[in-house]
Enzyme design. Structure first.
Site, PDB file in Angstrom:
ATOM      1  CB  CYS A  53      12.709   8.316   9.273  1.00 54.50           C
ATOM      2  SG  CYS A  53      13.902   7.185   8.586  1.00 54.50           S
ATOM      3  CE  LYS A 104      -2.070   3.025   1.908  1.00 53.45           C
ATOM      4  NZ  LYS A 104      -1.807   4.380   1.408  1.00 53.45           N
ATOM      5  CD  GLU A 127       9.213  12.536  12.368  1.00 51.32           C
ATOM      6  OE1 GLU A 127       8.091  12.020  12.395  1.00 51.32           O
ATOM      7  OE2 GLU A 127      10.218  11.954  11.955  1.00 51.32           O
ATOM      8  CD  GLU A 177      11.646  -0.172  11.005  1.00 48.63           C
ATOM      9  OE1 GLU A 177      12.388   0.659  11.561  1.00 48.63           O
ATOM     10  OE2 GLU A 177      11.793  -1.394  11.131  1.00 48.63           O
TER      11      GLU A 177
HETATM   12  P1  NAD Z   1       1.627   8.373   7.693  1.00 44.21           P
HETATM   13  O1  NAD Z   1       1.608   7.535   8.907  1.00 44.21           O
HETATM   14  O2  NAD Z   1       0.627   9.445   7.581  1.00 44.21           O
HETATM   15  O3  NAD Z   1       1.451   7.485   6.392  1.00 44.21           O
HETATM   16  C1  NAD Z   1       2.264   6.365   6.161  1.00 44.21           C
HETATM   17  C2  NAD Z   1       1.451   5.345   5.408  1.00 44.21           C
HETATM   18  O4  NAD Z   1       0.398   4.924   6.246  1.00 44.21           O
HETATM   19  C3  NAD Z   1       0.814   5.859   4.122  1.00 44.21           C
HETATM   20  O5  NAD Z   1       0.882   4.857   3.133  1.00 44.21           O
HETATM   21  C4  NAD Z   1      -0.617   6.092   4.539  1.00 44.21           C
HETATM   22  O6  NAD Z   1      -1.527   5.980   3.480  1.00 44.21           O
HETATM   23  C5  NAD Z   1      -0.820   4.975   5.527  1.00 44.21           C
HETATM   24  N1  NAD Z   1      -1.909   5.211   6.465  1.00 44.21           N
HETATM   25  C6  NAD Z   1      -2.384   6.398   6.915  1.00 44.21           C
HETATM   26  N2  NAD Z   1      -3.431   6.190   7.743  1.00 44.21           N
HETATM   27  C7  NAD Z   1      -3.622   4.859   7.813  1.00 44.21           C
HETATM   28  C8  NAD Z   1      -4.552   4.028   8.519  1.00 44.21           C
HETATM   29  N3  NAD Z   1      -5.503   4.522   9.291  1.00 44.21           N
HETATM   30  N4  NAD Z   1      -4.434   2.690   8.376  1.00 44.21           N
HETATM   31  C9  NAD Z   1      -3.471   2.157   7.602  1.00 44.21           C
HETATM   32  N5  NAD Z   1      -2.600   2.892   6.898  1.00 44.21           N
HETATM   33  C10 NAD Z   1      -2.664   4.225   7.009  1.00 44.21           C
HETATM   34  O7  NAD Z   1       3.103   8.919   7.567  1.00 44.21           O
HETATM   35  P2  NAD Z   1       3.692   9.767   6.366  1.00 44.21           P
HETATM   36  O8  NAD Z   1       3.244  11.159   6.624  1.00 44.21           O
HETATM   37  O9  NAD Z   1       3.405   9.181   5.058  1.00 44.21           O
HETATM   38  O10 NAD Z   1       5.240   9.563   6.573  1.00 44.21           O
HETATM   39  C11 NAD Z   1       5.963  10.395   7.388  1.00 44.21           C
HETATM   40  C12 NAD Z   1       6.298   9.709   8.680  1.00 44.21           C
HETATM   41  O11 NAD Z   1       7.034   8.516   8.433  1.00 44.21           O
HETATM   42  C13 NAD Z   1       7.195  10.537   9.546  1.00 44.21           C
HETATM   43  O12 NAD Z   1       6.716  10.540  10.859  1.00 44.21           O
HETATM   44  C14 NAD Z   1       8.543   9.855   9.461  1.00 44.21           C
HETATM   45  O13 NAD Z   1       9.416  10.043  10.490  1.00 44.21           O
HETATM   46  C15 NAD Z   1       8.164   8.455   9.292  1.00 44.21           C
HETATM   47  N6  NAD Z   1       9.238   7.710   8.648  1.00 44.21           N
HETATM   48  C16 NAD Z   1       9.927   6.787   9.391  1.00 44.21           C
HETATM   49  C17 NAD Z   1      10.976   6.058   8.834  1.00 44.21           C
HETATM   50  C18 NAD Z   1      11.723   5.013   9.630  1.00 44.21           C
HETATM   51  O14 NAD Z   1      12.463   4.223   9.054  1.00 44.21           O
HETATM   52  N7  NAD Z   1      11.571   4.944  10.929  1.00 44.21           N
HETATM   53  C19 NAD Z   1      11.308   6.271   7.498  1.00 44.21           C
HETATM   54  C20 NAD Z   1      10.588   7.220   6.766  1.00 44.21           C
HETATM   55  C21 NAD Z   1       9.545   7.925   7.355  1.00 44.21           C
END
Ligand code: NAD
Length: 494
Positions: free
Chosen positions: A299, A188, A398, A264
């Protein structure tokens, strides 16, 4: 990489994209689509299928059959390796196409995208292809009239939810080990970074991955992501994204089949500069890159700069000068070093954090504002806020944007106290010439990753993951294989 090649690729129109289920492109069950807005200029690039729960369940059912009938899991390891190696080769062959497509979708500067996206994804797929026939079981040292075999089996159906900042790289961190172990996967992508992942999945089919073993469903997290989380037929859920979504996934698991969930999540990583650092110019350059590349949407970004008070003014002046020299703009222009912020809501959120930081006593040393370009789009100046209290919002939450908060400290003890005073624990760095201090800091800083006199090390051979609210799983390295296998014990009476 030539500008003319990039320009040729960016001029191509992109046809509306659909789900990839059972080896075929299919529309959403209700025909709905959603527009993809390019952050480069704010215009509509194309559309993708706006998936329904029914679409997600169809993809999971395809993956389940694809796993149970052994079309992939039962292939000899050498055959699976061949397919994955071919896939890596195709990703490299189409690297520029994939990178430009991804940049048009998510805004990362092309110089970074070409290495971090197709380049890194191909390397990761190859790493796990090479590893797949080196995963052995065990014979346990039990009493002599029985034989106990411990084997590692694929888990079955893996659900992978990917964020928008590095879709191919992070996608490959999940797909590589999951497929290498013989699982089927439903992917997804994030709403604002689907296009390059769909294309990369298509290349997997071309490489010989059987239909149904890798399905992609696009759409909203709250709809298709939720359906994946609540499915009774997904065995393991792997996720990179924000903490609030991570919490939801744990709830979905509890409400459904107790699927294993690996998270993650984000970070608020401390980058600690001691007065005894050998080379402050280098520390400043690496620190600036460590927070501003990809507009801070990394991240492990070193978003908290902790500087020892004796060198505070001198060091901050160096980082400010570097930030002011960074060229921000069209991410497909090779002259620019920083591209676009991923979306308008993300840009507005970044600016909101700056406002709050000022209200809480922070002082803007540089940046703080949107950059308006002739073509429109979402750009933000590299921003440095000084006088940030350790308990201020900017030190605790963050941003996921190009905003660096600076805090001073007196001595090692205070640096450790401030560094550890957040809910996160993903990454960090220490700049010092003291060997003993470096080792003390490595031990004392509560993170999954720590750097000494560098920042942002990346290699498939080492794990990446956090502690605390930065998550509970590790991507990369041979350790990641554990997420995608179950241990099975067989007792044999002799
Ligand atoms: P997000 O949590 O909003 O979205 C991530 C994914 O989750 C997307 O594909 C989104 O469609 C999906 N999602 C959203 N709501 C959902 C739900 N209710 N059920 C299932 N899936 C759902 O995060 P983002 O804004 O896309 O990404 C940024 C975040 O990711 C930041 O907080 C960043 O630090 C983190 N990040 C972490 C790492 C790591 O390795 N730890 C790497 C990259 C990004």
């Amino acid at each position: 990489m030539k500008q003319t090649d990039i320009d040729t690729l960016r001029a191509k129109s992109i046809s509306p994209q659909q789900h990839l289920i059972e080896g075929k492109f299919v529309p959403a069950s209700d025909g709905a689509t959603m527009d993809i807005i390019s952050p480069i200029d704010g215009t509509v690039l194309t559309s993708v299928a706006r998936g329904t729960a029914q679409d997600m369940n169809a993809a999971i059912a395809s993956a389940r059959v694809g796993f149970d009938d052994g079309r992939w899991a039962n292939q000899p390891p050498a055959a699976r390796k061949k397919v994955l190696m071919k896939w890596a080769e195709l990703i490299e062959k189409h690297a520029l196409e994939l990178a430009v497509l991804g940049v048009r979708d998510n805004g990362t500067e092309i110089g970074m995208a070409i290495k971090a996206e197709p380049g890194s994804a191909a390397g990761t797929i190859r790493y796990y292809a090479e590893a797949l026939d080196k995963v052995n079981g065990e014979i346990a040292p039990t009493q002599s009239d029985v034989l106990a075999l411990v084997s590692k089996e694929p888990v079955g159906v893996v659900g992978a939810i990917i964020p928008w900042n590095f879709p191919l790289m992070i996608g490959a961190w999940k797909l590589g080990p999951a497929l290498a172990c013989g699982n089927s996967v439903v992917l997804k992508p994030a709403e604002t970074a689907s296009l390059s992942l769909i294309r990369m999945a298509e290349l997997a089919l071309e490489a010989g991955l059987p239909a149904g073993v890798l399905n992609v469903v696009t759409g909203q997290g709250a709809v298709v992501g939720e359906a994946m989380g609540l499915s009774m037929d997904v065995d393991v859920l792997v996720f990179t994204g924000s903490g609030p979504t991570g919490r939801r996934l744990l709830e979905y698991s509890a409400r459904s089949n107790l699927k294993r969930v690996y998270l993650e999540l984000g970070g608020k990583s401390p980058n600690i500069v001691f007065a005894d650092a050998t080379n402050l110019d280098e520390a400043a350059a690496v620190s600036a890159a460590g927070i501003f590349r990809n507009s801070g949407q990394v991240c492990i970004a070193g978003s908290r700069l902790l500087v020892q008070e004796d060198i505070h003014d001198e060091f901050v002046a160096k980082v400010v000068a570097i930030a002011q020299g960074m060229r921000v703009g069209d991410p497909l222009d090779l002259n620019n070093q920083i591209g676009a912020v991923n979306s308008l809501p993300q840009l507005e959120q970044n600016l909101g954090f700056v406002k709050t930081a000022i209200a809480e006593g922070g002082e803007i040393a540089t940046g703080g504002q949107q950059i308006h370009t002739q073509s429109g789009g979402y750009y933000m100046a590299p921003t440095i806020v000084t006088q940030v209290r350790p308990d201020a919002t900017l030190a605790q939450k963050e941003v996921f944007g190009p905003v660096l908060g600076v805090t001073t400290f007196k001595d090692e003890a205070e640096a450790i106290k401030i560094a550890n005073a957040t809910d996160f624990g993903l990454s960090g760095a220490v700049w010092t010439s003291g060997l003993s201090r470096a080792h003390r800091m490595i031990k004392a800083i509560r993170t999954g990753v720590i750097h000494v006199n560098t920042y942002g090390g990346a290699d498939n051979t080492v794990p990446l993951g956090g502690v605390g609210q930065s998550g509970n799983g590790h991507d990369k390295s041979l350790h990641a294989l554990d997420k995608y296998t179950n241990l099975k014990t067989a007792w044999i009476k002799l």
